[in-house]
Scaffold this active site. Structure first.
Site, PDB file in Angstrom:
ATOM      1  N   GLU A 199       0.778  -1.240   0.000  1.00 28.29           N
ATOM      2  CA  GLU A 199       0.000   0.000   0.000  1.00 28.29           C
ATOM      3  C   GLU A 199       0.809   1.290   0.000  1.00 28.29           C
ATOM      4  O   GLU A 199       0.273   2.333   0.408  1.00 28.29           O
ATOM      5  CB  GLU A 199      -0.911  -0.006   1.226  1.00 28.29           C
ATOM      6  CG  GLU A 199      -0.194   0.128   2.588  1.00 28.29           C
ATOM      7  CD  GLU A 199       0.112  -1.188   3.274  1.00 28.29           C
ATOM      8  OE1 GLU A 199       0.228  -2.205   2.575  1.00 28.29           O
ATOM      9  OE2 GLU A 199       0.258  -1.187   4.515  1.00 28.29           O
ATOM     10  N   GLU A 248      -5.690  -2.350  -0.614  1.00 32.92           N
ATOM     11  CA  GLU A 248      -4.560  -1.409  -0.597  1.00 32.92           C
ATOM     12  C   GLU A 248      -5.049   0.042  -0.564  1.00 32.92           C
ATOM     13  O   GLU A 248      -4.415   0.906   0.054  1.00 32.92           O
ATOM     14  CB  GLU A 248      -3.639  -1.637  -1.802  1.00 32.92           C
ATOM     15  CG  GLU A 248      -3.095  -3.070  -1.959  1.00 32.92           C
ATOM     16  CD  GLU A 248      -2.539  -3.686  -0.695  1.00 32.92           C
ATOM     17  OE1 GLU A 248      -2.068  -2.941   0.187  1.00 32.92           O
ATOM     18  OE2 GLU A 248      -2.584  -4.926  -0.561  1.00 32.92           O
TER      19      GLU A 248
END
Ligand code: BES
Ligand code: ZN
Length: 883
Positions: free
Chosen positions: A286, A320
């Site tokens: 992420e 994410e």
């Protein structure tokens, strides 16, 4: 001195006991980082200028550094050089560099540390690393990319590598003019530098943690959407069809808009890039504004991939993106709080997925997916509390597991149902507002939820995050008083709970379902209590399996519940969860396995995909535990599976049409695969026919939803001819999804020479490190495959250890995969003995969990071997020991 600032037992520092963290004499404020990768030497040159706040008079600065060659250091204070020749020492074990100087940096005044260094553009998928792909003429090409989480930012550049030490970052990348340079932020300026190269300087980031820093250099294509407030792009290497990024790109635009609203907080960065990286150890990462992905988890070719691949991509993208707030904007203060990141992103991705694709019914899937993964791992003695103390870097990678993700999200699902989703989300919005750009502990989330709801959230939830395990709730009935008595005890899969392990009393949200509806408020907080039930004719605990426990009913009640399911009194979640509980309770000795088999048999008229999915999972678990038993018993179990699935499989068929919904597609695929592996002759013939046409060049002969099943069925029943066709698909299929499907299936071939060939793939260079677990996992279906795989691990241990360094997580996966299929006492000893003499740092949890899982199977088979045999006989799957 540095890196050894452990708290002593008296707790005289405020560092939690034993945690290895940096001293707090200085604090980073801003990093100015310049990096220039060298694709010939696979190194990079870098400089970093770190602005520091000095908290106390200091003669040393300690920061993290790993496998970086620091050439020089200059320390300045208030703009004047203090020393340009400090003493630099590196502790490899703690990954701390100590910079010592005789002059004193005075407290309260700003200081600066400038370091120049050379790093390795490594091939371990950690830090700043190289990733390769093939150009059209077969040449190997490279890009450079990063993976910092959890503790590899220190491998990319010297830094204060702890999540709470947030700073701003200004990154500059120097590269060939033809290359794309990306980082968390948008480009501020691009200038020509000597040697015909360019320097790309990015805007300064907001305050953020080091594990979220990212940069990428290489030849990349992209597509862009302007459907969101800021531009979003998907990037991929030139060997990929960039149009395959369209699904993720469009979904990202919708998801960011959805989250801005849900969190009532604007995405704070000026752009979002999502990159398909050819070598990637996890599924995705992420990094703020620059999300990186494994190719199969972001690029989708709708024509050649099935419905489950699409769902996985949707989940990954949304997961994410949820982190951009939960994790990136608000960050756990240390890795003990990892669940706040991962549990929340998991919950959030299911929440948004349910909103975008209600027809996928993902919350039903949740009950057989995350909830079962959580209960499964947490039923082992070697599990751990959600909030687990982690001290050293090599311990952190190991807690990215079903406890942090699945139990973490289950805890959130439980509390969100208890408070109501709206109230829950209001609490989350308050939490984000209050802690934006900061760091939190679990208690901060609970108090925000308590404020929003007026309920004592911490009191209820603390027990769930601070303790290992969960309860089994046993139900007995009192017809005279129309009530039930429920009693909670710790649940262990091995079925051997000691009194000292059974002391935690959980607040159990009972979720009593009756004909009148569901009671969402009643809680069992004692060991045992009695509750009124309006009508004992029908009741079920844990409605929709919203809470984290298993329920043990009497065999009679279980049979009645089976009937209630047929009458439509139970939801899909209820039916699937009930079967899951029955399966787990049989495996651990709380109920008999014959009872489980009878329950499953009674479900042959079931109509729902999710329920069938759980039924087949439980038969699969049983068959896997009996894998090393007599062939006749194994054949009888297979015959039972065949009898159970055949009608439904033939009714559904294995033709796919445009009008089939997302769930129906997966339902057909599930049944086809199950019937094929249970040797339904019609299905085997159908698979062989499709495969034959496929091998002859008709690439559409096998529908993507059943590609893996067809490969596995023909390999199991075939030889080298079929193997070579599948191997060729691994080598030459146009998409990563098709290649890896082939790779996962090769292990289904049971011929000893072919098993060796599959193992050879895991040893050679043809399979990327990120995929090594795939050929290995395919070998789990046969005793020959399982034994050969373990022999291979033992023989090649040193090479495997070298190829998959233990700190990076992949070794643990391979170890678990290669040992957890065992079922006997002798095998247990063998695995134990092998690892006794090894250094298991970095994968000790994997070994322990594998051993526990084997122990549970040993106990199960010993306990219920005769029970199963008798049931198979009395149900005519086994006659007098013969089929
Ligand atoms: N933060 C993780 C990636 C990660 C995993 C970093 C392990 C370091 C160690 C990321 O957000 C993540 O959870 N990815 C999942 C995807 C997902 C859909 C659950 C993954 O990689 O599988
Ligand atoms: Zn995550």
């Amino acid at each position: 001195m540095c890196g050894s600032r452990r708290a002593d037992v008296s707790g005289s520092t405020n560092v939690p006991h034993g945690r290895e963290v940096l001293p707090t004499n200085v604090k980073p404020v801003h990093y100015d980082l310049t990096l220039e990768p060298n694709f010939e030497k696979f190194t990079y040159d870098g400089t970093v200028v770190i602005d520091l706040q000095v908290a106390e008079d200091s003669n040393s600065i300690c920061l993290n550094s790993n496998e970086i060659d620091i050439h020089s250091a200059i320390v300045s204070s208030q703009g004047a050089v203090v020393t340009s020749n400090p003493e630099i020492s590196i502790n490899k074990d703690t990954q701390v560099a100590t910079i010592k100087f005789p002059e004193t940096l005075p407290a309260g005044s700003p200081a600066q540390l400038k370091l120049s260094f050379t790093g390795i553009l490594n091939d371990n998928m950690a830090g700043f690393y190289r990733s390769s792909f093939k150009s059209p003429n077969g040449e190997t090409k490279y890009i450079a990319s990063t993976q910092m989480e959890p503790t590899d930012c220190r491998r990319a550049f010297p830094c204060f590598d702890e999540p709470a030490l947030k700073a701003e970052f200004t990154v500059t990348l120097v590269a060939d003019k033809s290359m794309t340079c990306l980082s968390n932020m948008d480009v501020a300026a691009e200038t020509d530098v000597e040697g015909g190269k360019k320097a790309v300087k990015f805007n300064t980031t907001p305050l953020m943690s080091t594990y979220l820093v990212a940069f990428i250099v290489g030849h990349l294509n992209y597509i862009e959407t302007k459907n969101f407030r800021v531009p979003i792009r998907v990037y991929a290497t030139p060997d990929q069809d960039i149009e395959h990024g369209r699904f993720s790109l469009d979904l990202a635009a919708r998801t960011l808009a959805f989250y801005e609203k849900a969190f009532d907080s604007d995405f704070p960065l000026p752009k979002m890039d999502m990159v398909a990286v050819p070598d990637f150890s996890a599924g995705a990462m992420e990094n703020w504004g620059l999300i990186t992905y494994r190719i199969v988890d972001v690029l989708l070719d709708e024509k050649t991939s099935g419905a489950s691949r699409k769902e996985r991509i949707a989940e990954t993208v949304q997961h994410e993106l949820a982190h951009q707030w939960f994790g990136n904007l608000v960050t756990m203060d240390f890795w003990d709080g990892l669940w706040l990141n991962e549990g929340f992103a998991t919950w959030m991705s299911w929440y948004s997925c349910n909103s975008f694709y209600p027809e996928w019914k993902v919350w039903q899937t949740y009950v057989i997916d995350n909830l079962q993964s959580a209960l499964s791992l947490d039923s082992l003695r070697s599990s751990h509390p959600i909030e687990v103390p982690v001290k050293r870097a090599d311990e952190i990678n190991q807690i990215f597991d079903a406890i942090s993700y699945s139990k973490g999200s289950s805890v959130l699902r439980m509390i969100s149902k208890y408070l109501g989703e709206d109230v829950f989300l209001q609490g989350v919005r308050n939490y984000i507002k209050k802690h934006a750009y900061g760091n939190t502990q679990t208690g901060d989330l609970w108090s925000a939820l308590a404020d929003a709801s007026g309920k004592p959230v911490e009191q209820v939830m603390d027990i769930w995050t601070k303790n290992v395990g969960f309860p089994v709730v046993s139900v007995s009935e009192n017809p005279s008083s129309s009530s039930i008595t429920v009693k909670q005890n710790r649940f262990l899969r091995t079925g051997d709970v000691r009194p000292d392990e059974d002391t935690t009393l959980y607040p159990v949200m009972l979720g009593l379902r009756t004909k009148q509806g569901t009671d969402e408020n009643t809680m069992l907080t004692e060991r045992q209590a009695e509750f009124k039930v309006p009508d004992l004719d029908f009741f079920k605990l844990n409605a929709d399996h919203s809470a984290i426990y298993r329920t043990s009913y009497s065999p009679e009640r279980l049979a009645k519940l089976g009937n209630a399911g047929k009458k439509g009194l139970l939801t899909v979640e209820d039916r699937a969860g009930m079967i899951a509980d029955a399966g787990a309770l049989a495996a651990s000795g709380y109920q008999s396995t014959s009872g489980l088999l009878s329950l499953l048999k009674g479900f042959d008229g079931e109509t729902e995909f999710i329920v069938w999915n759980e039924m087949l999972t439980r038969i699969g678990t049983l068959r896997a535990a009996w894998l090393f038993e007599d062939q006749q018993i194994k054949d009888a179990l297979k015959a039972f599976q065949r009898a159970l699935v055949s009608d439904k499989t033939h009714e559904l068929g294995w033709e796919f049409s445009e009008s089939d919904g997302h769930i129906l597609q997966q339902f057909k695929a599930l049944m086809f695969g199950s019937a094929g592996m249970a040797e339904d002759p019609v299905v085997i013939k159908a698979a062989q026919d499709m495969f034959e046409r496929f091998a002859a060049g008709d690439s559409t002969a096998i529908h993507p939803n059943i590609r893996g099943s067809v490969f596995s069925i023909v390999l199991k029943n075939g030889g080298p001819k079929e193997y070579n066709v599948v191997l060729d698909r691994f080598r030459n299929a146009p998409t990563s999804d098709e290649k890896t499907t082939a790779l996962r299936c090769l292990g289904a071939a049971e011929d000893p020479a072919l098993i060796q060939q599959t193992l050879g793939l895991a040893t050679g260079d043809e399979v990327k490190n990120q995929d090594i677990y795939m050929p290995l996992s395919g070998l789990r279906g046969s005793t020959a495959g399982i034994n050969a795989r373990w022999a291979w691990i033992k023989e090649n241990w040193d090479a495997i250890y070298k190829r998959l360094p233990p700190g990076l997580g992949m070794l643990g996966t391979v170890v678990q995969l290669s040992t957890a299929s065992f079922c006997t006492e002798a095998q247990l000893k063998d695995v134990q003995t092998f690892f006794e003499s090894k250094d298991t740092k970095g994968f000790d949890r994997a070994v322990e969990q594998s051993l526990d899982a084997i122990r549970a199977k040993v106990n199960w088979v010993q306990r219920d071997g005769d029970d199963v045999k008798t049931w198979l006989k009395s149900n005519s799957y086994l006659r007098d020991g013969k089929l």
